[in-house]
Scaffold this motif. Structure first.
Motif, PDB file in Angstrom:
ATOM      1  N   ALA A  52      20.913 -16.584  20.904  1.00 31.57           N
ATOM      2  CA  ALA A  52      20.266 -17.582  20.322  1.00 31.57           C
ATOM      3  C   ALA A  52      19.526 -17.002  19.017  1.00 31.57           C
ATOM      4  O   ALA A  52      19.293 -17.745  17.941  1.00 31.57           O
ATOM      5  N   ASN A  53      18.813 -15.803  19.383  1.00 31.18           N
ATOM      6  CA  ASN A  53      18.063 -15.369  18.430  1.00 31.18           C
ATOM      7  C   ASN A  53      18.986 -14.845  17.023  1.00 31.18           C
ATOM      8  O   ASN A  53      18.597 -14.863  15.901  1.00 31.18           O
ATOM      9  N   ASP A  54      20.070 -14.376  17.420  1.00 33.13           N
ATOM     10  CA  ASP A  54      21.164 -14.013  16.203  1.00 33.13           C
ATOM     11  C   ASP A  54      21.520 -14.992  15.548  1.00 33.13           C
ATOM     12  O   ASP A  54      21.515 -15.004  14.383  1.00 33.13           O
ATOM     13  N   TYR A  55      21.659 -16.156  16.164  1.00 31.99           N
ATOM     14  CA  TYR A  55      22.113 -17.454  15.322  1.00 31.99           C
ATOM     15  C   TYR A  55      20.868 -17.857  14.477  1.00 31.99           C
ATOM     16  O   TYR A  55      21.193 -18.210  13.308  1.00 31.99           O
ATOM     17  N   ILE A  56      19.580 -17.851  15.087  1.00 31.50           N
ATOM     18  CA  ILE A  56      18.534 -18.292  14.306  1.00 31.50           C
ATOM     19  C   ILE A  56      18.541 -17.439  13.222  1.00 31.50           C
ATOM     20  O   ILE A  56      18.156 -17.829  11.906  1.00 31.50           O
ATOM     21  N   LEU A  57      18.557 -15.915  13.351  1.00 29.20           N
ATOM     22  CA  LEU A  57      18.611 -15.178  12.174  1.00 29.20           C
ATOM     23  C   LEU A  57      19.554 -15.449  10.862  1.00 29.20           C
ATOM     24  O   LEU A  57      19.323 -15.277   9.922  1.00 29.20           O
ATOM     25  N   GLU A  58      20.615 -15.668  11.660  1.00 31.23           N
ATOM     26  CA  GLU A  58      21.823 -15.947  10.553  1.00 31.23           C
ATOM     27  C   GLU A  58      21.454 -17.170  10.073  1.00 31.23           C
ATOM     28  O   GLU A  58      21.742 -17.489   8.629  1.00 31.23           O
ATOM     29  N   GLU A  59      21.154 -18.148  10.485  1.00 30.72           N
ATOM     30  CA  GLU A  59      21.045 -19.435   9.730  1.00 30.72           C
ATOM     31  C   GLU A  59      19.779 -19.394   8.619  1.00 30.72           C
ATOM     32  O   GLU A  59      19.717 -19.979   7.861  1.00 30.72           O
ATOM     33  N   LEU A  60      18.799 -18.464   9.399  1.00 31.05           N
ATOM     34  CA  LEU A  60      17.694 -18.248   8.384  1.00 31.05           C
ATOM     35  C   LEU A  60      18.110 -17.534   7.117  1.00 31.05           C
ATOM     36  O   LEU A  60      17.724 -17.965   5.933  1.00 31.05           O
ATOM     37  N   GLU A  61      18.988 -16.472   7.287  1.00 32.26           N
ATOM     38  CA  GLU A  61      19.585 -15.626   6.195  1.00 32.26           C
ATOM     39  C   GLU A  61      20.229 -16.673   5.197  1.00 32.26           C
ATOM     40  O   GLU A  61      20.163 -16.631   3.857  1.00 32.26           O
ATOM     41  N   ARG A  62      20.934 -17.629   5.819  1.00 30.98           N
ATOM     42  CA  ARG A  62      21.840 -18.514   4.965  1.00 30.98           C
ATOM     43  C   ARG A  62      20.936 -19.528   4.158  1.00 30.98           C
ATOM     44  O   ARG A  62      20.987 -19.924   2.954  1.00 30.98           O
ATOM     45  N   VAL A  63      20.048 -19.815   5.005  1.00 29.95           N
ATOM     46  CA  VAL A  63      18.974 -20.803   4.191  1.00 29.95           C
ATOM     47  C   VAL A  63      18.222 -19.946   3.189  1.00 29.95           C
ATOM     48  O   VAL A  63      18.013 -20.769   1.975  1.00 29.95           O
ATOM     49  N   ASN A  64      18.079 -18.944   3.359  1.00 28.70           N
ATOM     50  CA  ASN A  64      17.470 -18.180   2.208  1.00 28.70           C
ATOM     51  C   ASN A  64      18.348 -17.890   1.066  1.00 28.70           C
ATOM     52  O   ASN A  64      17.861 -17.954  -0.207  1.00 28.70           O
ATOM     53  N   ASN A  65      19.753 -17.712   1.359  1.00 32.95           N
ATOM     54  CA  ASN A  65      20.712 -17.636   0.173  1.00 32.95           C
ATOM     55  C   ASN A  65      20.857 -18.814  -0.575  1.00 32.95           C
ATOM     56  O   ASN A  65      20.827 -18.789  -1.628  1.00 32.95           O
ATOM     57  N   VAL A  66      20.733 -19.979   0.179  1.00 36.33           N
ATOM     58  CA  VAL A  66      20.959 -21.258  -0.605  1.00 36.33           C
ATOM     59  C   VAL A  66      19.655 -21.409  -1.316  1.00 36.33           C
ATOM     60  O   VAL A  66      19.594 -21.996  -2.354  1.00 36.33           O
ATOM     61  N   SER A  67      18.445 -21.154  -0.703  1.00 35.89           N
ATOM     62  CA  SER A  67      17.189 -21.208  -1.677  1.00 35.89           C
ATOM     63  C   SER A  67      17.188 -20.392  -2.851  1.00 35.89           C
ATOM     64  O   SER A  67      16.758 -20.611  -3.959  1.00 35.89           O
ATOM     65  N   ASN A  68      17.677 -19.331  -2.797  1.00 41.71           N
ATOM     66  CA  ASN A  68      17.791 -18.206  -3.772  1.00 41.71           C
ATOM     67  C   ASN A  68      18.793 -18.699  -5.070  1.00 41.71           C
ATOM     68  O   ASN A  68      18.417 -18.800  -6.078  1.00 41.71           O
ATOM     69  N   ILE A  69      19.844 -19.369  -4.609  1.00 43.42           N
ATOM     70  CA  ILE A  69      20.652 -20.030  -5.553  1.00 43.42           C
ATOM     71  C   ILE A  69      19.959 -21.250  -6.233  1.00 43.42           C
ATOM     72  O   ILE A  69      20.028 -21.402  -7.383  1.00 43.42           O
ATOM     73  N   ALA A  70      19.207 -22.155  -5.444  1.00 45.79           N
ATOM     74  CA  ALA A  70      18.611 -23.060  -5.963  1.00 45.79           C
ATOM     75  C   ALA A  70      17.294 -22.827  -6.915  1.00 45.79           C
ATOM     76  O   ALA A  70      17.441 -23.182  -8.170  1.00 45.79           O
ATOM     77  N   ASP A  71      16.821 -21.689  -6.615  1.00 42.77           N
ATOM     78  CA  ASP A  71      15.668 -20.885  -7.675  1.00 42.77           C
ATOM     79  C   ASP A  71      16.461 -20.615  -8.764  1.00 42.77           C
ATOM     80  O   ASP A  71      15.811 -20.799  -9.999  1.00 42.77           O
ATOM     81  N   ARG A  72      17.697 -19.982  -8.811  1.00 43.18           N
ATOM     82  CA  ARG A  72      18.362 -19.645 -10.116  1.00 43.18           C
ATOM     83  C   ARG A  72      18.740 -20.800 -10.716  1.00 43.18           C
ATOM     84  O   ARG A  72      18.867 -20.579 -11.923  1.00 43.18           O
ATOM     85  N   LEU A  73      19.106 -21.949  -9.693  1.00 44.15           N
ATOM     86  CA  LEU A  73      19.625 -23.036 -10.846  1.00 44.15           C
ATOM     87  C   LEU A  73      18.315 -23.705 -11.464  1.00 44.15           C
ATOM     88  O   LEU A  73      18.289 -23.987 -12.759  1.00 44.15           O
ATOM     89  N   LEU A  74      17.174 -23.590 -10.923  1.00 40.74           N
ATOM     90  CA  LEU A  74      16.039 -24.173 -11.392  1.00 40.74           C
ATOM     91  C   LEU A  74      15.621 -23.478 -12.492  1.00 40.74           C
ATOM     92  O   LEU A  74      15.119 -23.865 -13.587  1.00 40.74           O
ATOM     93  N   GLN A  75      15.749 -21.995 -12.589  1.00 34.14           N
ATOM     94  CA  GLN A  75      15.271 -21.220 -13.608  1.00 34.14           C
ATOM     95  C   GLN A  75      16.348 -21.309 -14.814  1.00 34.14           C
ATOM     96  O   GLN A  75      15.805 -21.380 -15.870  1.00 34.14           O
ATOM     97  N   GLY A  76      17.457 -21.630 -14.364  1.00 30.25           N
ATOM     98  CA  GLY A  76      18.645 -21.774 -15.522  1.00 30.25           C
ATOM     99  C   GLY A  76      18.339 -23.167 -16.249  1.00 30.25           C
ATOM    100  O   GLY A  76      18.335 -23.176 -17.554  1.00 30.25           O
ATOM    101  N   ALA A  77      17.878 -24.255 -15.539  1.00 24.44           N
ATOM    102  CA  ALA A  77      17.483 -25.281 -15.994  1.00 24.44           C
ATOM    103  C   ALA A  77      16.012 -25.232 -16.977  1.00 24.44           C
ATOM    104  O   ALA A  77      16.102 -25.756 -18.235  1.00 24.44           O
ATOM    105  N   PHE A  78      15.252 -24.345 -16.613  1.00 27.63           N
ATOM    106  CA  PHE A  78      14.054 -24.340 -17.353  1.00 27.63           C
ATOM    107  C   PHE A  78      14.438 -23.343 -18.572  1.00 27.63           C
ATOM    108  O   PHE A  78      14.037 -23.604 -19.638  1.00 27.63           O
TER     109      PHE A  78
END
Length: 224
Positions: free
Chosen positions: A136-162
């Motif tokens: 369960a802990n590994d699963y949570i960590l993996e999900e958190l990592e994926r969320v962070n990756n998606v968040s980073n990509i979204a940040d890059r998209l927003l930066q590109g839009a700006f």
């Protein structure tokens, strides 16, 4: 001699405009390729278009110098030709920036979808390969990592839009400055206001004559 020099500069401007249109047409095709990264062909076309726009800036600057120094030898039509070349250059610069921005936005969106799909596939593969399921802990960590990756990509998209917004604002400011410089240069040419006044007078006269002829034709059709 000045008229010949102006004619040569205009011929060069027309040739460069034609080359720019052909390259812009090729460049616009990259919008439909959905590449995740730029290709060597795309980079080459970008470099060629940039060089052409720079050369056109130099040619128009030369035409402006001729128009400023040799006003008495230049006709009204040549002054209008100079203004059209400047306007065409500004339009092509804006088209180039718009195409570049659309390609960048499409590429960022495709990269986001690719990474999300890749994360989903990795997660499915790990579930398939695990016998008793993952911790369960590994699963949570993996999900958190994926969320962070998606968040980073979204940040890059927003930066590109700006960045795109800032580029458009800078381009707008550049066009306004270019227009101001052109108007300032043309206003500094002796006798230009007189020429413009004559052109406006001639247009009004032609409009009145055309209106009179149309009215006369309507009356003839009505009474015949």
């Amino acid at each position: 001699m000045s008229s010949q020099t102006f004619t040569q500069a205009r011929s060069q401007a027309l040739s460069l405009e034609k080359q720019t249109e052909q390259l812009l047409s090729k460049f616009s095709q990259f919008q439909t390729l959905h590449n995740l990264d730029s290709t060597p062909d795309e980079s080459l076309i970008i470099q060629q278009i940039t060089d052409l726009l720079t050369r056109r800036d130099d040619v128009i600057a030369k035409m402006n110098r001729i128009a400023t120094m040799q006003t008495s030898n230049l006709s009204t039509s040549k002054l209008q030709q100079f203004a059209r070349h400047q306007e065409k250059l500004n339009d092509d610069k804006m088209s180039f920036n718009n195409i570049s921005n659309r390609i960048t936005e499409e590429r960022n969106k495709n990269n986001l979808l690719f990474h999300v799909q890749n994360d989903i596939n990795v997660h499915k593969q790990r579930e398939t390969n695990s016998n008793g399921g993952i911790n369960a802990n590994d699963y949570i960590l993996e999900e958190l990592e994926r969320v962070n990756n998606v968040s980073n990509i979204a940040d890059r998209l927003l930066q590109g839009a700006f960045n795109t917004r800032d580029e458009l604002l800078n381009q707008r400011q550049y066009l306004n400055n270019a227009q101001s410089k052109i108007l300032s240069s043309l206003q500094s040419i002796p006798g230009l206001n007189v020429l413009i006044s004559k052109i406006n007078t001639r247009r009004k006269r032609d409009t009145l004559i055309l209106a009179f002829v149309i009215a006369l034709c309507i009356l003839v059709l009505f009474f015949v």
